[in-house]
Design an enzyme around this catalytic site. Structure first.
Site, PDB file in Angstrom:
ATOM      1  N   GLU A   1       9.549   2.052  11.162  1.00 28.04           N
ATOM      2  CA  GLU A   1      10.592   3.073  10.947  1.00 28.04           C
ATOM      3  C   GLU A   1       9.877   4.407  11.031  1.00 28.04           C
ATOM      4  OE1 GLU A   1      13.750   2.668  10.683  1.00 28.04           O
ATOM      5  OE2 GLU A   1      13.788   0.497  10.458  1.00 28.04           O
TER       6      GLU A   1
ATOM      7  N   LYS B   1       0.860  -1.192   0.000  1.00 28.39           N
ATOM      8  CA  LYS B   1       0.000   0.000   0.000  1.00 28.39           C
ATOM      9  C   LYS B   1       0.892   1.237   0.000  1.00 28.39           C
ATOM     10  CE  LYS B   1      -1.545   2.943   2.920  1.00 28.39           C
ATOM     11  NZ  LYS B   1      -1.594   4.143   2.074  1.00 28.39           N
TER      12      LYS B   1
ATOM     13  N   GLU C   1       8.934  16.872  15.456  1.00 30.19           N
ATOM     14  CA  GLU C   1       9.279  16.715  14.042  1.00 30.19           C
ATOM     15  C   GLU C   1       8.405  17.652  13.201  1.00 30.19           C
ATOM     16  OE1 GLU C   1       8.270  13.041  11.916  1.00 30.19           O
ATOM     17  OE2 GLU C   1      10.320  12.999  11.156  1.00 30.19           O
TER      18      GLU C   1
ATOM     19  N   CYS D   1      13.360  11.732   6.931  1.00 26.44           N
ATOM     20  CA  CYS D   1      13.332  11.331   8.346  1.00 26.44           C
ATOM     21  C   CYS D   1      14.670  11.648   8.993  1.00 26.44           C
ATOM     22  CB  CYS D   1      13.013   9.852   8.447  1.00 26.44           C
ATOM     23  SG  CYS D   1      14.019   8.845   7.384  1.00 26.44           S
TER      24      CYS D   1
HETATM   25  P1  NAD Z   1       2.183   8.756   7.822  1.00 24.88           P
HETATM   26  O1  NAD Z   1       2.412   8.104   9.136  1.00 24.88           O
HETATM   27  O2  NAD Z   1       1.105   9.765   7.746  1.00 24.88           O
HETATM   28  O3  NAD Z   1       1.822   7.657   6.708  1.00 24.88           O
HETATM   29  C1  NAD Z   1       2.692   6.582   6.409  1.00 24.88           C
HETATM   30  C2  NAD Z   1       1.881   5.468   5.760  1.00 24.88           C
HETATM   31  O4  NAD Z   1       1.024   4.895   6.751  1.00 24.88           O
HETATM   32  C3  NAD Z   1       0.960   5.940   4.639  1.00 24.88           C
HETATM   33  O5  NAD Z   1       0.940   4.981   3.603  1.00 24.88           O
HETATM   34  C4  NAD Z   1      -0.395   6.021   5.331  1.00 24.88           C
HETATM   35  O6  NAD Z   1      -1.490   5.897   4.444  1.00 24.88           O
HETATM   36  C5  NAD Z   1      -0.314   4.843   6.279  1.00 24.88           C
HETATM   37  N1  NAD Z   1      -1.203   4.910   7.453  1.00 24.88           N
HETATM   38  C6  NAD Z   1      -1.648   6.006   8.101  1.00 24.88           C
HETATM   39  N2  NAD Z   1      -2.430   5.652   9.133  1.00 24.88           N
HETATM   40  C7  NAD Z   1      -2.476   4.295   9.149  1.00 24.88           C
HETATM   41  C8  NAD Z   1      -3.126   3.327   9.985  1.00 24.88           C
HETATM   42  N3  NAD Z   1      -3.867   3.679  11.013  1.00 24.88           N
HETATM   43  N4  NAD Z   1      -2.928   2.028   9.721  1.00 24.88           N
HETATM   44  C9  NAD Z   1      -2.147   1.649   8.694  1.00 24.88           C
HETATM   45  N5  NAD Z   1      -1.534   2.500   7.859  1.00 24.88           N
HETATM   46  C10 NAD Z   1      -1.692   3.813   8.090  1.00 24.88           C
HETATM   47  O7  NAD Z   1       3.572   9.352   7.364  1.00 24.88           O
HETATM   48  P2  NAD Z   1       3.920  10.221   6.063  1.00 24.88           P
HETATM   49  O8  NAD Z   1       3.405  11.602   6.269  1.00 24.88           O
HETATM   50  O9  NAD Z   1       3.530   9.495   4.834  1.00 24.88           O
HETATM   51  O10 NAD Z   1       5.524  10.222   6.140  1.00 24.88           O
HETATM   52  C11 NAD Z   1       6.241  11.074   6.964  1.00 24.88           C
HETATM   53  C12 NAD Z   1       6.707  10.367   8.226  1.00 24.88           C
HETATM   54  O11 NAD Z   1       7.466   9.217   7.901  1.00 24.88           O
HETATM   55  C13 NAD Z   1       7.646  11.238   9.057  1.00 24.88           C
HETATM   56  O12 NAD Z   1       7.336  11.102  10.431  1.00 24.88           O
HETATM   57  C14 NAD Z   1       9.018  10.657   8.759  1.00 24.88           C
HETATM   58  O13 NAD Z   1       9.998  10.879   9.746  1.00 24.88           O
HETATM   59  C15 NAD Z   1       8.694   9.215   8.630  1.00 24.88           C
HETATM   60  N6  NAD Z   1       9.744   8.531   7.881  1.00 24.88           N
HETATM   61  C16 NAD Z   1      10.576   7.695   8.568  1.00 24.88           C
HETATM   62  C17 NAD Z   1      11.615   7.040   7.913  1.00 24.88           C
HETATM   63  C18 NAD Z   1      12.511   6.091   8.643  1.00 24.88           C
HETATM   64  O14 NAD Z   1      13.127   5.267   7.983  1.00 24.88           O
HETATM   65  N7  NAD Z   1      12.631   6.156   9.957  1.00 24.88           N
HETATM   66  C19 NAD Z   1      11.797   7.251   6.539  1.00 24.88           C
HETATM   67  C20 NAD Z   1      10.938   8.126   5.869  1.00 24.88           C
HETATM   68  C21 NAD Z   1       9.909   8.748   6.548  1.00 24.88           C
END
Ligand code: NAD
Length: 499
Positions: free
Chosen positions: A253, A178, A388, A287
């Site tokens: 992550e 997804k 963040e 991130c």
């Molecule tokens: P997000 O948490 O909003 O979404 C991430 C994914 O999770 C999306 O595909 C979203 O649709 C899905 N999602 C959201 N709610 C969910 C639920 N309840 N159940 C299952 N899936 C769900 O994050 P974002 O805005 O897409 O990305 C930014 C975040 O990602 C930042 O916090 C960033 O630090 C983090 N990030 C971390 C790393 C790492 O490797 N540590 C790398 C890149 C980004």
């Protein structure tokens, strides 16, 4: 580049392209121009259930395909990605907003990861050990687990799926993917190449849609034993809670609030370059972005002036234009969140040195552009130094010495990346030991991981797993210990102690 025609895309389930069961759709939008990139199925639990069923059925054969053969498919995939690198790079600058050089890097990371994991097809090493009994042979082997639910963010729309899907597949698992709703076309193109590389039906499935519908169903589905998610801390907590009912393997992550430390003896030019790249690369939406800069007081004023001059030189623009340094941020909501932190910083008493506003005029109004922003005289406890922001904003924090710098760097709930600029080898080694983070850079910024090393963070950045390198295999395999007794008699471990 502009789009004159908007295409409608589908899910890929069990070897077939299909609309969502409800027929509902959503659009992907170019964050620089506001143009529609494509229309995608807004899927629901019904679509996820079909995909899981297909992946579960495909697992029965895929797990038996010799791992080197699985690796050959990943090699082909890597080659296809090399051939299509320019197209993927251009598409990424339009769908996600990254500048071309960085978009190319994102694609390259997926090529590297696929090649690395293809090679794992001939390794996937376990161990052989002596036995405590005569005529007995012991070994441990990695076993695939089953259907892996892959849930990814938009900020590395090709690299992050590869970090998860390549090790999942080489280990013999099948996948329901997804992608983020902000970058569905890149997710779709990724899957198209996997199909072209020769993955059998049902081994890879893509289901588009939101986290609440598609993601959540994957997380709760009893036939998906592994969930790998990259996203925000809040999403991670929810996913872990919702997966608990089925005692799933959950790999998280999550966020970061990474700091670069600059000591008085540092090469200031190098440090300033590293800070600008780490704070404003990908418009701060990494991130590992450097959203804090911890500066020893002797060079604070000098470094601050250099950074302000350098930030003001950065050219804001569409990612596909050659002279752009900083692209848009992903969407309106994100733009508003970033600006709200500027207001918070000002209210908290931090000094706004540059930026701090939404860019307007010059065609900027059609997209989501934010001026590179630097706050000075930030207290480590202020919200802009703790939370963040995920945008082009960084906070300068003045400290009196090395020990305070380490304390401040560690004084946050996250633990992803860290960095120190110094010429003192003793301090560099102490920093390597004492910085509480999954990644530490010496005389380099906080960004720029390589795929053959473990990637991930301590504390609230994750739940103890690592992506990339050999460590990734631990997420996607289960260890099995095998004992072969060829003595022809019943031998009892710990009881038959005669030699
Ligand atoms: P997000 O948490 O909003 O979404 C991430 C994914 O999770 C999306 O595909 C979203 O649709 C899905 N999602 C959201 N709610 C969910 C639920 N309840 N159940 C299952 N899936 C769900 O994050 P974002 O805005 O897409 O990305 C930014 C975040 O990602 C930042 O916090 C960033 O630090 C983090 N990030 C971390 C790393 C790492 O490797 N540590 C790398 C890149 C980004």
């Amino acid at each position: 580049m502009t789009f004159t025609e908007t295409k409608t895309f589908q899910n890929y389930i069990g070897g077939e392209w299909r609309d969502s069961a409800s027929g509902e759709t959503f659009e992907s939008v170019n964050p620089a121009s506001g143009e529609t990139i494509g229309t995608f199925p807004r899927s629901s639990a019904e679509d996820v259930d079909r995909a899981v069923e297909a992946a579960k059925a495909a697992f029965e054969d895929w797990r038996l395909v010799p791992a080197p053969r699985r690796g050959e498919i990943l090699y082909r995939f890597a080659n296809l990605l090399m051939e299509e690198k320019d197209e993927f790079t251009d598409l990424m600058s339009r769908e996600m907003g990254k500048v071309k050089a960085e978009a190319g890097g994102d694609v390259q990371e997926a090529i590297d990861m696929s090649l690395y994991m293809a090679g794992e097809g001939r390794r996937l090493f376990g161990q052989t050990t002596p036995s405590e009994l005569r005529d007995k042979f012991n070994m441990s082997v990695r076993m695939p687990i089953g259907v892996v639910g892959v849930i990814t963010p938009w900020n590395f729309p090709i690299a992050i799926p590869s970090w998860k899907i390549a090790p999942a597949l080489i280990s013999g698992n099948t996948v329901v993917f997804k992608p983020a709703t902000d970058t569905p076309l890149l997710g779709e193109r990724f899957v198209e190449l996997l199909i072209e590389a020769g993955l059998p039906e049902g081994v890879i499935n893509i289901v588009h849609g939101g986290g609440g519908a598609v993601g959540d169903r994957l997380v709760r589905h009893p036939d998906v034993p592994v969930i790998t998610l990259t996203g925000s801390r809040e999403t991670g907590v929810e996913v872990m809670r919702n997966a608990a009912e089925n005692l799933k393997h959950v790999h998280l992550e999550l966020g970061g609030k990474n700091a670069i430390i600059v000591l008085d003896d540092a090469d200031l030019e190098l440090a300033a370059d590293g800070i600008i790249w780490s704070a404003f690369g990908t418009s701060g939406q990494r991130c590992t972005a450097a959203s804090r800069v911890i500066v020893e007081e002797g060079i604070y004023e000098q470094l601050q002036s250099r950074l302000v001059v350098a930030a003001e030189k950065l050219r804001l623009g569409a990612g596909w234009e050659d002279d752009t340094d900083v692209g848009p941020v992903i969407n309106r909501k994100s733009l508003e969140k970033i600006h709200s932190y500027t207001e918070i910083g000002k209210d908290e008493g931090a000094k706004l040195l540059t930026g701090g506003e939404v860019a307007t005029g010059n065609g900027f109004d059609k997209g989501n552009f934010y001026r590179p922003t630097i706050f000075g005289e930030v207290d480590p406890q202020m919200r802009i130094a703790q939370e963040e922001i995920f945008g082009p904003t960084t906070a300068l924090i003045r400290v009196k010495d090395f020990d305070e710098a380490i304390r401040v760097s560690n004084g946050i709930k996250f633990g992803l990346s860290s960095s120190i600029f110094t010429r003192d080898v003793n301090k560099a080694f102490r920093a390597m030991r004492d910085l509480q983070a999954g990644i530490t850079y010496i005389n380099a910024g906080t960004i720029g991981a390589e795929v053959h090393l473990p990637f991930g963070g301590t504390k609230d950045t994750g739940n103890g797993h690592r992506e990339a390198g050999q460590a990734a295999l631990d997420v996607f395999t289960e260890w099995k210990s095998i004992y072969v007794d060829y003595s022809g008699k019943l031998q009892k471990a710990q009881i038959d102690t005669e030699t």
